[in-house]
Structures are given as structure tokens and as C-alpha cells.
Design a protein around this motif. Structure first.
Motif, PDB file in Angstrom:
ATOM      1  N   LEU A  49      17.293 -37.993  -8.061  1.00  0.00           N
ATOM      2  CA  LEU A  49      15.835 -37.997  -8.123  1.00  0.00           C
ATOM      3  C   LEU A  49      15.321 -39.125  -9.014  1.00  0.00           C
ATOM      4  CD1 LEU A  49      13.346 -36.386  -7.090  1.00  0.00           C
ATOM      5  CD2 LEU A  49      13.456 -35.068  -9.215  1.00  0.00           C
ATOM      6  N   MET A  50      16.116 -39.524 -10.000  1.00  0.00           N
ATOM      7  CA  MET A  50      15.687 -40.535 -10.952  1.00  0.00           C
ATOM      8  C   MET A  50      16.007 -41.962 -10.479  1.00  0.00           C
ATOM      9  SD  MET A  50      14.190 -38.905 -13.277  1.00  0.00           S
ATOM     10  CE  MET A  50      13.737 -37.521 -12.247  1.00  0.00           C
ATOM     11  N   THR A  51      16.635 -42.083  -9.299  1.00  0.00           N
ATOM     12  CA  THR A  51      16.952 -43.415  -8.768  1.00  0.00           C
ATOM     13  C   THR A  51      15.807 -43.919  -7.889  1.00  0.00           C
ATOM     14  OG1 THR A  51      18.002 -42.537  -6.774  1.00  0.00           O
ATOM     15  CG2 THR A  51      19.399 -42.799  -8.741  1.00  0.00           C
ATOM     16  N   LYS A  52      15.946 -45.138  -7.398  1.00  0.00           N
ATOM     17  CA  LYS A  52      14.918 -45.729  -6.517  1.00  0.00           C
ATOM     18  C   LYS A  52      14.733 -44.886  -5.265  1.00  0.00           C
ATOM     19  CE  LYS A  52      13.452 -50.160  -4.634  1.00  0.00           C
ATOM     20  NZ  LYS A  52      12.149 -50.050  -5.274  1.00  0.00           N
ATOM     21  N   LEU A  87       6.350 -34.522  -5.548  1.00  0.00           N
ATOM     22  CA  LEU A  87       6.278 -33.518  -6.617  1.00  0.00           C
ATOM     23  C   LEU A  87       5.033 -33.717  -7.479  1.00  0.00           C
ATOM     24  CD1 LEU A  87      10.053 -33.485  -7.636  1.00  0.00           C
ATOM     25  CD2 LEU A  87       8.805 -31.581  -6.612  1.00  0.00           C
ATOM     26  N   LYS A  88       4.720 -34.975  -7.792  1.00  0.00           N
ATOM     27  CA  LYS A  88       3.536 -35.239  -8.619  1.00  0.00           C
ATOM     28  C   LYS A  88       2.251 -34.904  -7.866  1.00  0.00           C
ATOM     29  CE  LYS A  88       5.492 -38.470 -11.922  1.00  0.00           C
ATOM     30  NZ  LYS A  88       5.541 -39.848 -12.446  1.00  0.00           N
ATOM     31  N   ASP A  89       2.260 -35.132  -6.559  1.00  0.00           N
ATOM     32  CA  ASP A  89       1.103 -34.738  -5.740  1.00  0.00           C
ATOM     33  C   ASP A  89       0.916 -33.222  -5.756  1.00  0.00           C
ATOM     34  OD1 ASP A  89       0.572 -37.344  -5.111  1.00  0.00           O
ATOM     35  OD2 ASP A  89       1.503 -37.282  -3.119  1.00  0.00           O
ATOM     36  N   ARG A  90       2.038 -32.500  -5.989  1.00  0.00           N
ATOM     37  CA  ARG A  90       1.991 -31.032  -6.091  1.00  0.00           C
ATOM     38  C   ARG A  90       1.794 -30.594  -7.548  1.00  0.00           C
ATOM     39  NH1 ARG A  90       1.191 -27.759  -1.956  1.00  0.00           N
ATOM     40  NH2 ARG A  90       2.456 -26.140  -2.920  1.00  0.00           N
ATOM     41  N   ASN A  91       1.389 -31.550  -8.413  1.00  0.00           N
ATOM     42  CA  ASN A  91       1.128 -31.272  -9.843  1.00  0.00           C
ATOM     43  C   ASN A  91       2.377 -30.795 -10.587  1.00  0.00           C
ATOM     44  OD1 ASN A  91      -1.617 -31.913  -9.603  1.00  0.00           O
ATOM     45  ND2 ASN A  91      -2.078 -29.856  -8.860  1.00  0.00           N
ATOM     46  N   LEU A  92       3.518 -31.351 -10.206  1.00  0.00           N
ATOM     47  CA  LEU A  92       4.764 -31.072 -10.924  1.00  0.00           C
ATOM     48  C   LEU A  92       5.192 -32.371 -11.610  1.00  0.00           C
ATOM     49  CD1 LEU A  92       6.666 -28.927  -8.252  1.00  0.00           C
ATOM     50  CD2 LEU A  92       5.389 -28.107 -10.224  1.00  0.00           C
ATOM     51  N   ASP A  93       4.953 -32.438 -12.924  1.00  0.00           N
ATOM     52  CA  ASP A  93       5.222 -33.688 -13.635  1.00  0.00           C
ATOM     53  C   ASP A  93       6.663 -33.763 -14.124  1.00  0.00           C
ATOM     54  OD1 ASP A  93       5.378 -32.080 -15.885  1.00  0.00           O
ATOM     55  OD2 ASP A  93       3.342 -32.512 -16.545  1.00  0.00           O
ATOM     56  N   GLU A  94       6.960 -34.829 -14.889  1.00  0.00           N
ATOM     57  CA  GLU A  94       8.338 -35.075 -15.335  1.00  0.00           C
ATOM     58  C   GLU A  94       8.868 -33.960 -16.234  1.00  0.00           C
ATOM     59  OE1 GLU A  94       8.606 -38.988 -17.005  1.00  0.00           O
ATOM     60  OE2 GLU A  94       7.854 -39.934 -15.170  1.00  0.00           O
ATOM     61  N   LEU A  95       7.985 -33.389 -17.058  1.00  0.00           N
ATOM     62  CA  LEU A  95       8.428 -32.298 -17.930  1.00  0.00           C
ATOM     63  C   LEU A  95       8.866 -31.081 -17.116  1.00  0.00           C
ATOM     64  CD1 LEU A  95       5.742 -32.439 -20.778  1.00  0.00           C
ATOM     65  CD2 LEU A  95       8.166 -33.055 -20.951  1.00  0.00           C
ATOM     66  N   VAL A  96       8.128 -30.778 -16.058  1.00  0.00           N
ATOM     67  CA  VAL A  96       8.475 -29.649 -15.182  1.00  0.00           C
ATOM     68  C   VAL A  96       9.782 -29.943 -14.459  1.00  0.00           C
ATOM     69  CG1 VAL A  96       7.739 -28.257 -13.210  1.00  0.00           C
ATOM     70  CG2 VAL A  96       6.047 -29.064 -14.875  1.00  0.00           C
ATOM     71  N   ILE A  97       9.915 -31.168 -13.962  1.00  0.00           N
ATOM     72  CA  ILE A  97      11.134 -31.582 -13.253  1.00  0.00           C
ATOM     73  C   ILE A  97      12.350 -31.396 -14.151  1.00  0.00           C
ATOM     74  CG2 ILE A  97      12.352 -33.594 -12.317  1.00  0.00           C
ATOM     75  CD1 ILE A  97       9.523 -34.551 -11.320  1.00  0.00           C
ATOM     76  N   LYS A  98      12.182 -31.794 -15.411  1.00  0.00           N
ATOM     77  CA  LYS A  98      13.294 -31.659 -16.363  1.00  0.00           C
ATOM     78  C   LYS A  98      13.561 -30.199 -16.697  1.00  0.00           C
ATOM     79  CE  LYS A  98      14.909 -33.428 -20.819  1.00  0.00           C
ATOM     80  NZ  LYS A  98      14.569 -34.221 -22.013  1.00  0.00           N
ATOM     81  N   GLU A  99      12.491 -29.434 -16.959  1.00  0.00           N
ATOM     82  CA  GLU A  99      12.622 -28.015 -17.340  1.00  0.00           C
ATOM     83  C   GLU A  99      13.356 -27.225 -16.261  1.00  0.00           C
ATOM     84  OE1 GLU A  99      12.035 -24.448 -19.413  1.00  0.00           O
ATOM     85  OE2 GLU A  99      10.960 -26.206 -20.117  1.00  0.00           O
ATOM     86  N   PHE A 100      13.003 -27.467 -15.000  1.00  0.00           N
ATOM     87  CA  PHE A 100      13.582 -26.686 -13.902  1.00  0.00           C
ATOM     88  C   PHE A 100      14.739 -27.404 -13.213  1.00  0.00           C
ATOM     89  CE2 PHE A 100       9.753 -24.380 -14.691  1.00  0.00           C
ATOM     90  CZ  PHE A 100      10.090 -23.071 -14.388  1.00  0.00           C
ATOM     91  N   GLN A 101      15.193 -28.529 -13.810  1.00  0.00           N
ATOM     92  CA  GLN A 101      16.360 -29.267 -13.317  1.00  0.00           C
ATOM     93  C   GLN A 101      16.223 -29.613 -11.829  1.00  0.00           C
ATOM     94  OE1 GLN A 101      18.642 -25.909 -15.358  1.00  0.00           O
ATOM     95  NE2 GLN A 101      20.216 -27.469 -15.150  1.00  0.00           N
ATOM     96  N   ILE A 102      14.984 -29.975 -11.429  1.00  0.00           N
ATOM     97  CA  ILE A 102      14.733 -30.289 -10.020  1.00  0.00           C
ATOM     98  C   ILE A 102      15.458 -31.586  -9.659  1.00  0.00           C
ATOM     99  CG2 ILE A 102      12.936 -30.812  -8.311  1.00  0.00           C
ATOM    100  CD1 ILE A 102      11.003 -29.147 -10.072  1.00  0.00           C
ATOM    101  N   GLY A 103      16.047 -31.602  -8.470  1.00  0.00           N
ATOM    102  CA  GLY A 103      16.821 -32.764  -8.038  1.00  0.00           C
ATOM    103  C   GLY A 103      16.522 -33.144  -6.607  1.00  0.00           C
ATOM    104  N   LEU A 104      17.414 -33.972  -6.044  1.00  0.00           N
ATOM    105  CA  LEU A 104      17.213 -34.483  -4.690  1.00  0.00           C
ATOM    106  C   LEU A 104      18.559 -34.657  -4.004  1.00  0.00           C
ATOM    107  CD1 LEU A 104      15.228 -35.787  -2.580  1.00  0.00           C
ATOM    108  CD2 LEU A 104      15.773 -37.999  -3.666  1.00  0.00           C
TER     109      LEU A 104
END
Length: 578
Positions: free
Chosen positions: A126-129, A138-155
Motif C-alpha cells: 500500500l505504501m508503494t507507487k 481510502l482517503k476519499d472514504r475519510n480513512l487517513d494514514e493514522l487509520v491505515i496504520k492503526e488497522f494495518q490496512i494493506g493492498l
């Protein structure tokens, strides 16, 4: 075994005022030399739990729950013994010097490791190009970087990226068993392809599975894809977000249950942290047991569709049967809490939570579904369904209000409604009596009663250990003999014994359950040497009577006359002693 030293545990316990600690969780009232409160470990309506400051223990005289201050905090907060030690150490201001982890024989170590590596792999993607489009989604869904990190969201990426990464260390069969790859002949491909990945954790916070959501416009269905069940991932044992929400649930003293993972995430990141999600629309016995352990009211906020409505009724019924208080929020306008918060804001959903209706009120509305109450037959059906739904409810005031409302709304005599409800309740009691298997309660034998008291006395004071050694010294049943030996070993090591400290010690013992059973079974704490003497004599008598029976049987089978006479003499000696 604990890495923290035993004398350090005992020092913390001795500095912790058990009355003060338990009072921070529930009210206690002084009565004589002890304090009493409503027991939190069973459905208790009058104070049945005694707390002794002098002995440093609590004991419920109804359900038998017992232990020291660590045991109380461990059971009340549903945390491990060692976590309770750490928590109390912080409360009393004693710094811990050692490592407080517990060495556990953890099963499926490789499986957990593979899932952890997979989660990290997805997060890195998720953190790559190649993750830019997913990040934008995710940001359009109001899920910012802190949320991504907290919930370990990936791709997840193309069809073989995870497989390529993991096959360097693990066999394809291991990855297939965990549902990470699928195999077609000699070819293998990833289960999750081009999806945003949400890790699923078990109750201890270990990654055990994944939910993958499509995010690209041309993605193939289904929108959501979950891991298959594996040796470490059982849907019926999972409550999504539980490991994060547990402390907030205890703090807020209520638990909010939603239907989807995104609903729980949305609630959590907006400050409503006491939220968990179902893995489906039903509850298993395991999940209900875990919810019940929290000992807090539940608010059901499931999806605003027909399936969510039905699930609210079914889940609420299951929870109420376990005496869990249930309230309901039915959101209007949007399908689920996730969409509702995005459209209406968090304050609006907080207002809904504040105005949650009782489950009984929800049922009144639920039973009206698809009924024309202008039709007398359908009205009768409705009234009967409402009364049937009330018969298991113990809240007399709520029943009275509900019956009065039915009477006023539909012009039916209040007395008649009460009479009909009474008939249903009586019928239910009869059915329960018929269905309840006959419980055979056996009275404690003199031997078991005597041994139980002897061992309990020994756990409380060295004087009784010395009496046991001097006047009895042996128990013929292996279980009790093992407990006596454990108590004596503790005394030999420490040169003293106190029940509160001994309770910490037995957390590591193989005989822990047996010893707790003894402590819980004692209803009267009166102890002195004369009482101990009586129990010792009683046990000795039973043991000798049993020995006489064995010798008589041996004598009956003995063919040698001299040996038969010798056995007879021994029997007579024992009879005199008895």
C-alpha cells in the motif's frame, strides 16, 4: 511459569488493599469484619460476595467465585493473571523489575507467523507507487494514514505477488491450508488479487485472516472476499476489533455491536471505540460467552435492511437468554453505520446511541412487520407474539408499561392481558421443568468433607500443616494427597503460608482447578485446632473403615490358613482403633 519473581508478586499483593481495589469496580458495604458487595461473576441481586481485608481474599457464597486481588481483577477485566499483577503494581506504585511475559506453549506458531508476514507484505504494498490509487480510494472514504496504520490496512497486487514472496520460506501446501493461495494443477495463484486488505485478528490480537475489498472500477465481484476457515481462523470464534475495543468497553461500560468490519472501523476512528463487528449476522455460543464476560449492556446497531432487522431480533433474543441487557439503534436513511457517519457526521450517530430503545420496545415494533392491525385476526396474532416475547423478561416495570400501552392502544382489558401473560409464563415454567434433566445432587461424604476442610485449613496457617504431618500424614486418594504435598512443599520453601499468597502460587500449578474447587466449597471460615482435630479423626476413621473392607475381601480370597488368621487379627486391631 512467570518471569516475574514470586516474592515480587507477594509484595505487590501485600501492598494492595483488596477492599480499596475491588471498591474501584463495584460498591462494597462493611458488615462485621468483612465487606460485602453484589457478585459480578453471576446474576446476583443481593450482596453475596464477601471481601476480607485481613485475609486478602474475596469469596462469593452463591457461585463460589474466590481468589485474591489478582484473581478478582483478572476475572473482572477478562485479562490474564500476569496482566492483573502488572495493573495492580501500577495502582499501588510498585515498579516491576523483571519481564512479566508468560511462557506459553503456543500452538500453530508457523501459521501465525505466515499470517503476520502476509499482513506486513500487504501493508508494504500500500505504501508503494502501486498503492497510490488504493490510498486515494481510502482517503476519499475519510480513512487517513493514522487509520491505515492503526488497522494495518494493506493492498494485494497481481495474481502471484504474495505467493512469490512467501514460497521462498514456506511450502505451497502451508499457504493453501491458510487460504492465502489457490492451486490449479501445478499452478498457484493468490486468493486476494487487487484488493484493499483488512486484517482480521483473534481475541488476543493475532492476525488470523483477511477481508479483501475491491476498489478498482473494473473489479470483478464479489465486493468483499473473506479468508476461508483454517486451523487458526474460525469465524465463530472471532469478534472483529475486540482486541482494540476491550479496554474502551470496560471504560464506557457498554458494548456496541455492528455488522460490518468497515462499520466498526468507522465508529472506532471517530471516537466510539467500544465497538465490535459480527463475522456474519449471527452469534455462536463462543461469541456470546465472550460478550457475557464483559458484563456490560449491549447496543445492537446492525444494518438498516431486512436482513439487519431480522438479525437484530435473532441476536437480541440470544443475548437476552443469557441475561445480557440489550438495547437497539435502528439507523434511518443509510444502509449501515459507515455510510451514516459519512453522510450525517459522528454527533448524529452519538445522539442515536444516547436514545437507543430497549429490546422489548424493538420487539413491539418488529412484531408489527407486515401486519394489518386493523384486521382483528392479525391484531390477535400481534398481541400473542408480543406476550410470547415478554414471558422471559424479568423486568416487572417494563412489562407493566408494555401491557398498559397495549391496553391503551388497542382497547384490550389490562387484566386480560396480564392473565394471558401469566398463562404463558406458567406454561414456560412447566416446559422448563419437563425439559430440565434430573440433577442428582449427592451429599458430600464424611471423607470428602473432612479432607476438604483439612486442606483448606492447611492453606491458611502453618499450624494446621504441622497438625496434618503429626496426626495424619497421609491421604489415600491420589488427588487429595497431591494437594497436601503441594501445600507442604510451599510451606517448606517459604516457611509460612497465607491463603492470598498461596492463591498466586497455584496459578502455576497443575492442580490449580482442584485446589480452587476446595477453596470455593468452604462456606464457613471458622478455624481452630479443635475443629481440625475433629476433621482429622473423621478422615482417619473413614480411611480405616475402607482398609477393613479391603482386608476382609483379601481374607475371603486367601487360601493359606495362617495368612487368613493374620489378616483377621489385623482386621480386629483396626476395628478397635475405629
Amino acid at each position: 511459569m512467570f518471569h516475574i519473581k514470586e516474592d515480587e508478586i507477594n509484595n505487590i499483593r501485600q501492598h494492595a488493599d483488596i477492599v480499596e481495589i475491588i471498591s474501584s469496580y463495584l460498591p462494597l458495604t462493611p458488615r462485621g469484619k468483612n465487606y460485602f458487595g453484589v457478585c459480578p461473576f453471576h446474576e446476583d441481586h443481593s450482596p453475596s460476595m464477601s471481601v476480607s481485608k485481613e485475609k486478602g481474599i474475596f469469596k462469593c457464597f452463591s457461585c463460589g467465585a474466590t481468589g485474591n486481588v489478582f484473581k478478582f481483577v483478572s476475572d473482572y477485566e477478562n485479562i490474564s493473571f500476569v496482566e492483573a499483577v502488572k495493573k495492580i503494581a501500577e495502582k499501588v506504585g510498585i515498579p516491576l523489575t523483571g519481564n512479566i511475559d508468560i511462557k506459553k506453549e503456543k500452538k500453530n506458531i508457523q501459521e501465525y507467523k505466515i499470517m503476520e508476514m502476509s499482513a506486513l507484505f500487504f501493508q508494504n504494498n500500500l505504501m508503494t507507487k502501486r498503492g497510490e490509487e488504493a490510498i486515494k480510494y481510502l482517503k476519499d472514504r475519510n480513512l487517513d494514514e493514522l487509520v491505515i496504520k492503526e488497522f494495518q490496512i494493506g493492498l494485494s497486487l497481481d495474481k502471484n505477488s504474495l505467493h512469490k514472496f512467501l514460497k521462498q520460506q514456506y511450502k505451497d501446501s502451508d499457504l493453501t491450508n491458510l487460504g492465502l493461495i489457490n492451486q490449479k494443477g501445478v499452478n498457484a495463484y493468490d486468493t486476494f488479487i487487487n484488493r484493499i486488505i483488512f486484517p482480521i485478528h483473534d481475541l488476543n490480537g493475532e492476525v488470523v485472516g483477511f477481508t479483501g475489498r475491491t476498489y478498482l472500477p473494473d473489479s470483478l465481484p464479489p465486493k468483499y472476499l473473506n479468508s476461508k476457515e483454517t486451523v487458526i481462523f474460525k469465524k465463530g470464534n472471532i469478534l472483529f476489533n475486540y482486541h482494540r475495543a476491550a479496554s474502551a468497553i470496560r471504560l464506557e461500560k457498554k458494548l456496541i455491536i455492528v455488522e460490518g468490519n468497515m462499520d466498526a472501523i468507522r465508529m472506532y476512528v471517530n471516537g466510539i471505540k467500544n465497538t465490535i463487528a459480527l463475522m456474519g449476522t449471527s452469534l455462536t455460543t463462543f461469541q456470546i460467552k465472550e460478550i457475557k464476560k464483559m458484563r456490560v449492556p449491549v447496543i445492537l446497531m446492525l444494518d438498516n435492511d431486512e436482513a439487519g432487522l431480522t438479525a437484530t431480533y435473532q441476536v437480541g433474543e440470544l443475548l437476552e437468554k443469557e441475561n445480557i441487557s440489550v438495547n437497539v439503534v435502528r439507523l434511518s436513511g443509510e444502509k449501515d453505520p459507515d455510510d451514516y457517519i459519512i453522510k450525517n457526521g459522528i454527533e448524529q450517530i452519538k445522539e442515536n446511541i444516547k436514545n437507543a430503545i430497549s429490546f422489548l420496545e424493538f420487539k413491539l415494533s418488529y412484531f408489527k412487520k407486515n401486519k394489518n392491525l386493523q384486521d382483528s385476526e392479525e391484531l390477535i396474532t400481534y398481541i400473542k407474539e408480543v406476550l410470547n416475547g415478554m414471558k422471559d423478561n424479568d423486568d416487572a416495570i417494563r412489562k407493566e408499561i408494555t401491557l398498559k400501552k397495549l391496553s391503551d392502544d388497542y382497547g384490550i382489558s389490562l387484566e386480560l392481558l396480564k392473565e394471558e401473560l401469566g398463562k404463558l409464563e406458567s406454561k414456560e415454567k412447566v416446559l422448563l421443568i419437563k425439559e430440565e434433566p434430573l440433577k442428582v445432587t449427592t451429599k458430600k461424604t464424611k471423607y470428602v468433607d473432612g479432607v476438604t476442610h483439612i486442606l483448606y485449613f492447611m492453606m491458611n496457617d502453618p499450624i494446621y500443616i504441622k497438625m496434618y504431618k503429626r496426626k495424619l500424614g497421609f491421604l489415600d486418594q491420589a488427588k487429595y494427597r497431591g494437594i497436601a504435598n503441594e501445600i507442604m512443599a510451599y510451606y517448606e520453601c517459604h516457611q509460612t503460608i497465607q491463603l492470598a499468597d498461596f492463591l498466586s502460587y497455584i496459578e502455576q500449578s497443575k492442580l490449580k482447578e482442584e485446589m480452587l474447587e476446595i477453596i470455593q466449597s468452604i462456606k464457613d471460615d471458622n478455624m481452630d485446632e479443635n475443629i481440625m482435630e475433629e476433621y482429622i479423626n473423621s478422615v482417619k476413621k473413614v480411611m480405616k473403615e475402607q482398609e477393613i473392607k479391603k482386608l476382609k475381601e483379601k481374607q475371603r480370597l486367601e487360601m493359606d490358613v495362617n495368612k487368613k488368621l493374620e489378616l483377621g487379627r489385623r482386621i480386629q486391631e483396626l476395628k478397635k482403633e475405629v
